[in-house]
Design a protein around this motif. Structure first.
Motif, PDB file in Angstrom:
ATOM      1  N   GLU A 140     -42.561 -28.926 -58.164  1.00  0.00           N
ATOM      2  CA  GLU A 140     -43.813 -28.345 -58.666  1.00  0.00           C
ATOM      3  C   GLU A 140     -43.933 -26.852 -58.341  1.00  0.00           C
ATOM      4  OE1 GLU A 140     -46.706 -30.878 -56.760  1.00  0.00           O
ATOM      5  OE2 GLU A 140     -45.995 -32.653 -57.854  1.00  0.00           O
ATOM      6  N   ASN A 141     -43.515 -26.471 -57.148  1.00  0.00           N
ATOM      7  CA  ASN A 141     -43.806 -25.113 -56.691  1.00  0.00           C
ATOM      8  C   ASN A 141     -42.633 -24.142 -56.774  1.00  0.00           C
ATOM      9  OD1 ASN A 141     -46.329 -26.128 -56.037  1.00  0.00           O
ATOM     10  ND2 ASN A 141     -45.691 -26.662 -53.960  1.00  0.00           N
TER      11      ASN A 141
ATOM     12  N   TYR B 122     -47.423 -29.384 -64.088  1.00  0.00           N
ATOM     13  CA  TYR B 122     -46.542 -30.513 -63.749  1.00  0.00           C
ATOM     14  C   TYR B 122     -46.895 -31.087 -62.387  1.00  0.00           C
ATOM     15  CZ  TYR B 122     -42.667 -33.497 -62.555  1.00  0.00           C
ATOM     16  OH  TYR B 122     -41.932 -34.593 -62.172  1.00  0.00           O
ATOM     17  N   LYS B 123     -46.975 -32.397 -62.317  1.00  0.00           N
ATOM     18  CA  LYS B 123     -47.209 -33.087 -61.052  1.00  0.00           C
ATOM     19  C   LYS B 123     -46.259 -34.286 -61.018  1.00  0.00           C
ATOM     20  CE  LYS B 123     -50.913 -34.477 -58.009  1.00  0.00           C
ATOM     21  NZ  LYS B 123     -49.831 -34.513 -56.999  1.00  0.00           N
TER      22      LYS B 123
ATOM     23  N   TYR C  29     -37.869 -35.542 -61.218  1.00  0.00           N
ATOM     24  CA  TYR C  29     -38.893 -34.513 -60.963  1.00  0.00           C
ATOM     25  C   TYR C  29     -38.334 -33.112 -61.225  1.00  0.00           C
ATOM     26  CZ  TYR C  29     -40.800 -38.389 -58.091  1.00  0.00           C
ATOM     27  OH  TYR C  29     -41.240 -39.595 -57.625  1.00  0.00           O
TER      28      TYR C  29
ATOM     29  N   ALA D  59     -39.407 -30.365 -64.110  1.00  0.00           N
ATOM     30  CA  ALA D  59     -39.905 -29.045 -63.713  1.00  0.00           C
ATOM     31  C   ALA D  59     -39.090 -27.926 -64.328  1.00  0.00           C
ATOM     32  CB  ALA D  59     -39.899 -28.923 -62.188  1.00  0.00           C
TER      33      ALA D  59
ATOM     34  N   ARG E  90     -42.890 -31.419 -54.075  1.00  0.00           N
ATOM     35  CA  ARG E  90     -43.336 -30.068 -53.717  1.00  0.00           C
ATOM     36  C   ARG E  90     -42.369 -29.015 -54.265  1.00  0.00           C
ATOM     37  NH1 ARG E  90     -42.710 -26.110 -50.593  1.00  0.00           N
ATOM     38  NH2 ARG E  90     -40.820 -26.941 -49.637  1.00  0.00           N
TER      39      ARG E  90
ATOM     40  N   HIS F  94     -40.692 -25.433 -61.190  1.00  0.00           N
ATOM     41  CA  HIS F  94     -41.543 -25.413 -62.380  1.00  0.00           C
ATOM     42  C   HIS F  94     -42.028 -24.013 -62.769  1.00  0.00           C
ATOM     43  CE1 HIS F  94     -44.325 -26.659 -65.401  1.00  0.00           C
ATOM     44  NE2 HIS F  94     -45.374 -26.332 -64.690  1.00  0.00           N
TER      45      HIS F  94
END
Lengths: 596, 596
Positions: A50-51, A4-5, A116, A120, A47, A54
Motif C-alpha cells: 500500500e505505501n 488500494y487496501k 498484494y 499495488a 503495508r 502502490h
C-alpha cells in the motif's frame, strides 16, 4: 489517484478457516509460520504494497522505461528505491531455500503476498517475479556450482533474472528458434541471436542480470528436440564471482507497449555472449518448463491482482459518485442524487468482480498449498495428488483468472463512466496492464490446449477424476444441509455440464483432433467455473459454520450473499459452454482460409 | 501497419439482396440512388476510406491533439487536409436536405458509408459525426432563421458542431447540471459554466464551431425540467452571417484519454458566452434527445467499424504468421510451420468476429432503412412501424454492437499474440479506440435501462410484439424448408428465451423495479442475439436462394457456414441470459454498500 487496501482479512479467512492452514503444520516451513506469524507477515506485506509499491504505479505508467544510447535502461523514478525496500525487507527471499540465503517459508505465503504486491504495482513486481522463475530453473537443473554461483545473489535480489524464449518469428512454436550456441571448448558457449519481449531485460535496479536463454547448439537436431538452456550473465563474473567485464548481450530497444510501461520489455541482442549450459544438452525446453509453470501461476495471480484493485476503485467511486435515484425510491434523500452503488447495473459489475475475485483467491491459495505439498511433503501419495492438482489447475488459473482479470478491469472502468476513459483516474492503466496477462507465458488459447490436449488425459485422467470426485463428494456430503442446497445445486449442475463435456471430448476428440481444439477455450472456462463454484461451496459452508457458532461478522454474511450471486448469475454460463463444445469443429473449420 | 478494405460486396448483398433496397424506390432520395448509383457511391467511399482516411489512423493515435497557450487546438498532421477532401467530396452533405445544400440521398447510404469511414479512422470521423448530430437538432428544433443561419455552412462542412451535455459532477443525470443562461433582454443569453468530455470541442479544421449547449435559464425549475438548449458559436456571426468576434467560449484543456487520440476531447469553459435559445424554453432535454438518438446509432456503427477493421487485420495476420502444425496434420508442409489460421482456437476468434460483424451490418442497415421510412414515407402506418423499430433497436444497436466491437478488438489483438500488445502493430489502438463506444452517448448500462424501462412498454409493447411476430413468422414460413431447419431452430430457441425473459419482466418488474434494473444488461444482449440471429436467418435464406438459382459465389457459401457458426456457438448464450434474468435482483442487491 487510485486507492488500494490489501484484502488481508479475506486471505486469512481462506487460508485459516476454509483451507485449514494449520493442517499443513507438519510440512517444513509451515512450522516457522503458524497462524500468528502468517497474519503478521501479511500485515507487513500489506503495508509495503500500500505505501511503497502502490504510490509508484501511476508514475511507472506515465514515465515508462528509457533506453539510452549506450543500451542502458533507466526505470521510472522511485522504482529502484522501492525495489531495494522490497528485497531488503526479505520479500524476495521469503519462500526460497535457506541454504542459499532464503527464509524457507511456505510458497503459499509468497503467493498471498504476491497478490498484494502485484495489485499495488504489477510492472514493478515483474522484476522480482521473473527472478523467482529464473531461480527455480537454476535450482532444479543447475549444477551445485551454478546454484552456489547465482542463487544466493538472486535470492538477496541484488541480481535479477530473465527468461529468453521468444524470437521475432517464433513465440508459441519454440521449435522454430534460431539463436545459436557455439561451444568454445573450455566449457562455455558463444551465444548469438535476437530475443524479443524480454521482460526486465535490462534495467538499473540490480548489479547483474542473469539471463536464461534458449538456444540451439551447433549441429543440434531441428525442432524442439535441439534446444538447450543457457545462463548468460549481463556482466561476466570475475574469479571471486563478482560482476566484471560486460558480456556480449545488450538491449537493442524497448518495446512501446499498451501497458506495464514501468517494466522494461526489451529486444535483447546476443553477440557471441558467454553462456553456460544449464541442464542437459538439448534438454532446454524441459528445463524452461520449470520456469514456465511457476510463471503461469504467477500470471494467474496477476489477473486476480489487477481485478482486485480495479474492483476496489470501482467500489469507492460507486459509493462516492452521485447520479440519479434508486429505482426503489431515494436512498440518500439529503443529497441531490443517490450514490450510483444503488443502481442494479452498477451492482452487477461490482458483484461479478467480487464473486470471481474471492473464489479466485481461494483457488489460487488452495493450489499454492498443493505446491508446498509437492515441494516438501514426506508422503508420496500426497505429493502425487498435489502434483496432479497443480498440473491440472495451472492452465485453468492462468487462462481463466487472466481473462476475468481483464474483463473486470473493463467493468471497473465502465463504473467510472466517461471518467474511466481519462488516464488520470488510473482505470485505463488497469485495463492496459491486465491485457498482457492473457498473452504472455503462453497465450490463453495455449493454456486451453494444454488443458484439453495434455492435462486431461495425463495418467489416464487421474487428476481430473480426483477433482470430479472431490467436488461430487462435497455436494453429496452437504445434500441434507438445507442452507447449502442453493449452492450444492448450482455446483452439481456445473459439474454435470463439465462431466458431459469431458465425456464428449473423450468420444469425439480422438478421431478428430480439431474437435478438441475447437472445444478448448470453452472447456477451460467451464472447468474454471466449476472450480470457482466449488470454492464458493467451501467458503459458504465455512461461513455458515462460523455464523452458527455465533461468530457473526460482515465478512461471513458477505460470503453467503456473494456465493449466492455466483450461483445465480455466473454458474449458468456452464450450459452455454457445454452447448458450444458439443457443436464440434465443423462450422468453425469449414471455411477456406480465402473465404475470410 | 494495419490494413483496411471496405466490405462493399457485403454491404451490397445485404442492401440489395437481403433487405430489398429496390422496394424503397418510392421514397424521396432513393429515386436518385438506384442500385447502380448505390454501388458507385459505395465504391468511391471505399476509396476515400482506404486511401485518405486510413493512412492517418496511426498518425492520429501517435500525435494526438495539442492545445496551445491561447486555447487553440491543433489536430494531427494531415487531419485537416483529409477532412477537406471528405467534405469537398460531398460526404458530409450526402443525406442532408437539398434546401440547405445537401444531396438529399438516403440516410441508409450515409450509414453504409459511415461504417467504412469509421473503420478507417474513427477519431477523424468524429469531427463530421458530431456535426451531423448538431445539424439534426437545429433542423428539428431551430427556427427558420436559425436553420438558414447555421445549417448550410455545417452541411458544407466549413463549420462543425458539438454537443455540450456533461459537466464534472453530472453525466447521466443531467438534472444536476449547473451551467447558467442569463437573458440579455435582446433575445440572446449569456452562458456560463464548464462542460467536459466535449468531442471535437475545439480544433483547426473549420472556420467556425457551433456548440449546442445545455444550460439552465436563471429561475428555471430544478432538475431536468429546467434545462434549455442553446446555440453558442465559437465566433459570433457578423451582420453578413460570417464568423467575426471571438465568443466567450474556449477550450480549457484537452483530456488525456485511453484512445481516440486524434479527436480533441475538450474541457469547454463558457464565460458569458453569447448564446441563442433553440427549441422551447426548458425543453432542452427533448431537443437534445434528437441529437442523441442519431448519435447512438452512429456509436453502434463505430462498434461495427472497429470490429470490422480489427477482424480484417487478425485474418491477415492469421494467414501470414506461421507457428505450429494443424492438429489434423500439416497444411503447409513446404513451410516450417502452418499459418495459424489452421488452429481451431484462432478460427474461433475469427469466426466469432465474422459472425457478429456481418449480422451487425445487416441489423444496422435494416434500421437505417427504417430511419429513411420515418423521414420520408407518405404512408403513416409504415412510418409508425419504422419509428417503433428504431426506438426499440437504437439502444440494442448501441449497447450490443459496441460491447461486441470492443470484445472483437480484444480478440483480434489476441490473434497477434505478444505482437498485439506492441503499439506499432496498431491492434492496441483498436482496443483503446473501441473502448469509448461502450461509454459515450449513454453508457451501455443506460442503453439497457432505456430498453427495459422505456422502449419495452412503450405503446403497450407494440414495438416488441411486432418484432416477435416478424421473427416468429419467419421461422414458421420456413418450417418446411429442410435446409433452413438448423437456422430456424436456433432462432426459435432464442426467440423463446427472449419471450420468456420478457414475460418474466412483465410479471416481476412492476412490483419490484430493481428486478428490471438487474435484468437490463442481460436482456439487452439477449435481445441483440435474437435480432442478430434473425439477420442470419434472412441472410442464409437469401444465399440459399441465390445458390439454388445457380449463382454460386464464395460470399453465399460463406454465409451458410458463418450463419451455422452463429447458431452453434453464439446463439446458445441466450439460455444463460434467461437464467440470470430470472434469478432476479435479490442476490445482486442484498449486500450493504459497506460490505463491498
Amino acid at each position: 489517484m487510485p486507492i488500494y487496501k490489501a484484502p488481508v482479512a479475506d486471505t486469512l479467512f481462506v487460508l485459516n478457516d476454509v483451507l485449514g492452514y494449520e493442517r499443513y503444520a507438519n510440512l517444513p516451513g509451515f512450522a516457522d509460520a503458524g497462524p500468528d506469524m502468517l497474519e503478521a507477515i501479511l500485515g507487513e506485506a500489506a503495508r509495503v504494497a500500500e505505501n511503497v509499491m502502490h504510490p509508484l504505479n501511476r508514475v511507472g505508467d506515465e514515465q515508462g522505461c528509457v533506453r539510452h544510447e549506450d543500451g542502458s535502461v533507466t526505470t521510472p523514478k522511485g522504482f529502484k528505491e522501492a525495489y531495494d525496500q522490497y528485497r531488503e525487507g526479505g520479500w524476495m527471499s521469503l519462500s526460497l531455500p535457506a541454504e542459499f540465503g532464503g527464509q524457507g517459508l511456505p510458497y503459499t505465503i509468497h503467493s498471498a503476498v504476491g497478490e498484494y504486491m502485484s495489485s499495488a504495482n504489477m510492472a514493478l513486481m515483474m522484476y522480482p517475479g521473473l527472478t523467482q522463475g529464473a531461480i527455480a530453473a537454476i535450482l532444479v537443473h543447475g549444477t551445485d556450482e551454478q546454484k552456489q554461483t547465482y542463487v544466493p545473489k538472486m535470492t538477496e535480489g541484488v541480481w535479477t533474472g530473465t527468461m529468453n524464449l521468444t524470437e521475432p518469428h517464433c513465440g508459441t512454436d519454440l521449435g522454430l528458434l534460431r539463436t545459436r550456441a557455439v561451444p568454445t571448448g573450455t566449457g562455455s558457449y558463444k551465444i548469438s541471436g535476437q530475443k524479443i519481449f524480454i521482460s526486465a531485460g535490462d534495467h538499473d535496479m540490480a548489479e547483474n542480470i542473469i539471463h536464461l536463454v534458449l538456444a540451439r547448439i551447433e549441429g543440434a537436431p531441428e525442432g524442439t528436440k535441439g534446444i538447450s538452456l543457457f545462463i548468460v550473465p549481463k556482466f561476466k563474473l570475475d574469479a571471486d564471482g563478482n560482476p566484471g567485464e560486460k558480456n556480449g548481450v545488450s538491449c537493442g530497444s524497448i518495446e512501446e507497449k499498451m501497458g506495464i510501461h514501468g517494466n522494461s520489455t526489451c529486444v535483447m541482442n546476443y553477440d557471441d555472449a558467454e553462456g553456460f549450459l544449464i541442464g542437459a544438452e538439448n534438454g532446454g525446453l524441459r528445463a524452461m518448463f520449470v520456469m514456465m509453470n511457476e510463471a503461469r501461476l504467477g500470471v494467474g495471480l496477476q489477473g486476480l491482482s489487477i481485478s482486485e484493485i480495479a474492483y476496489q476503485n470501482a467500489v469507492a467511486y460507486a459509493k462516492e459518485r452521485i447520479q440519479g435515484r434508486s429505482l426503489s425510491g431515494p436512498k440518500a434523500p439529503e443529497l441531490k442524487a443517490d450514490p450510483i452503488i444503488v443502481h442494479p447495473d452498477i451492482r452487477r459489475n461490482l458483484m461479478n468482480m467480487k464473486a470471481i475475485n474471492e473464489a479466485g483467491r481461494a483457488l489460487l491459495l488452495w493450489t499454492a498449498l498443493q505446491a508446498d505439498v509437492t515441494r516438501s511433503s514426506p508422503d508420496e501419495a500426497a505429493r502425487q495428488t498435489a502434483e496432479d492438482h497443480m498440473g491440472l489447475m495451472t492452465p485453468i488459473i492462468k487462462g481463466v483468472l487472466t481473462d476475468k482479470g481483464f474483463d473486470h478491469a473493463v467493468m471497473a472502468q465502465q463504473v467510472f463512466g466517461g471518467h474511466g476513459y481519462i488516464e488520470e483516474h488510473g482505470m485505463s492503466q488497469f485495463v492496459r496492464d491486465a491485457r498482457i496477462a492473457m498473452i504472455y507465458e503462453g497465450a490463453n488459447g495455449i493454456q486451453a490446449l494444454d488443458l484439453v490436449g495434455r492435462k486431461l488425459a495425463m495418467n489416464g485422467g487421474r487428476a481430473v477424476q480426483t477433482f470430479f470426485k472431490e467436488v461430487g463428494d462435497f455436494c453429496e456430503e452437504n445434500r441434507a444441509n438445507e442452507q447449502m442446497a442453493p449452492f450444492t445445486k448450482g455446483i452439481k449442475k456445473g459439474l454435470n455440464d463439465l462431466q458431459a463435456a469431458t465425456m464428449w471430448l473423450m468420444q469425439n476428440a480422438m478421431a478428430k483432433p480439431d474437435n478438441a481444439g475447437a472445444a478448448s477455450t470453452d472447456y477451460m472456462h467451464l472447468f474454471g467455473l466449476v472450480a470457482l463454484g466449488y470454492m464458493w461451496g467451501r467458503m459458504v459452508k465455512t461461513a455458515q459454520e462460523k455464523i452458527a457458532a455465533g461468530e457473526t461478522a460482515p465478512l461471513y454474511e458477505g460470503k453467503l450473499v456473494t456465493g449466492r450471486y455466483f450461483m445465480d448469475r455466473i454458474m449458468p454460463e456452464t450450459s452455454a459452454h457445454l452447448a458450444r463444445i458439443s457443436s464440434g469443429a465443423d462450422s468453425m473449420m469449414a471455411l477456406d482460409a480465402e473465404a475470410f
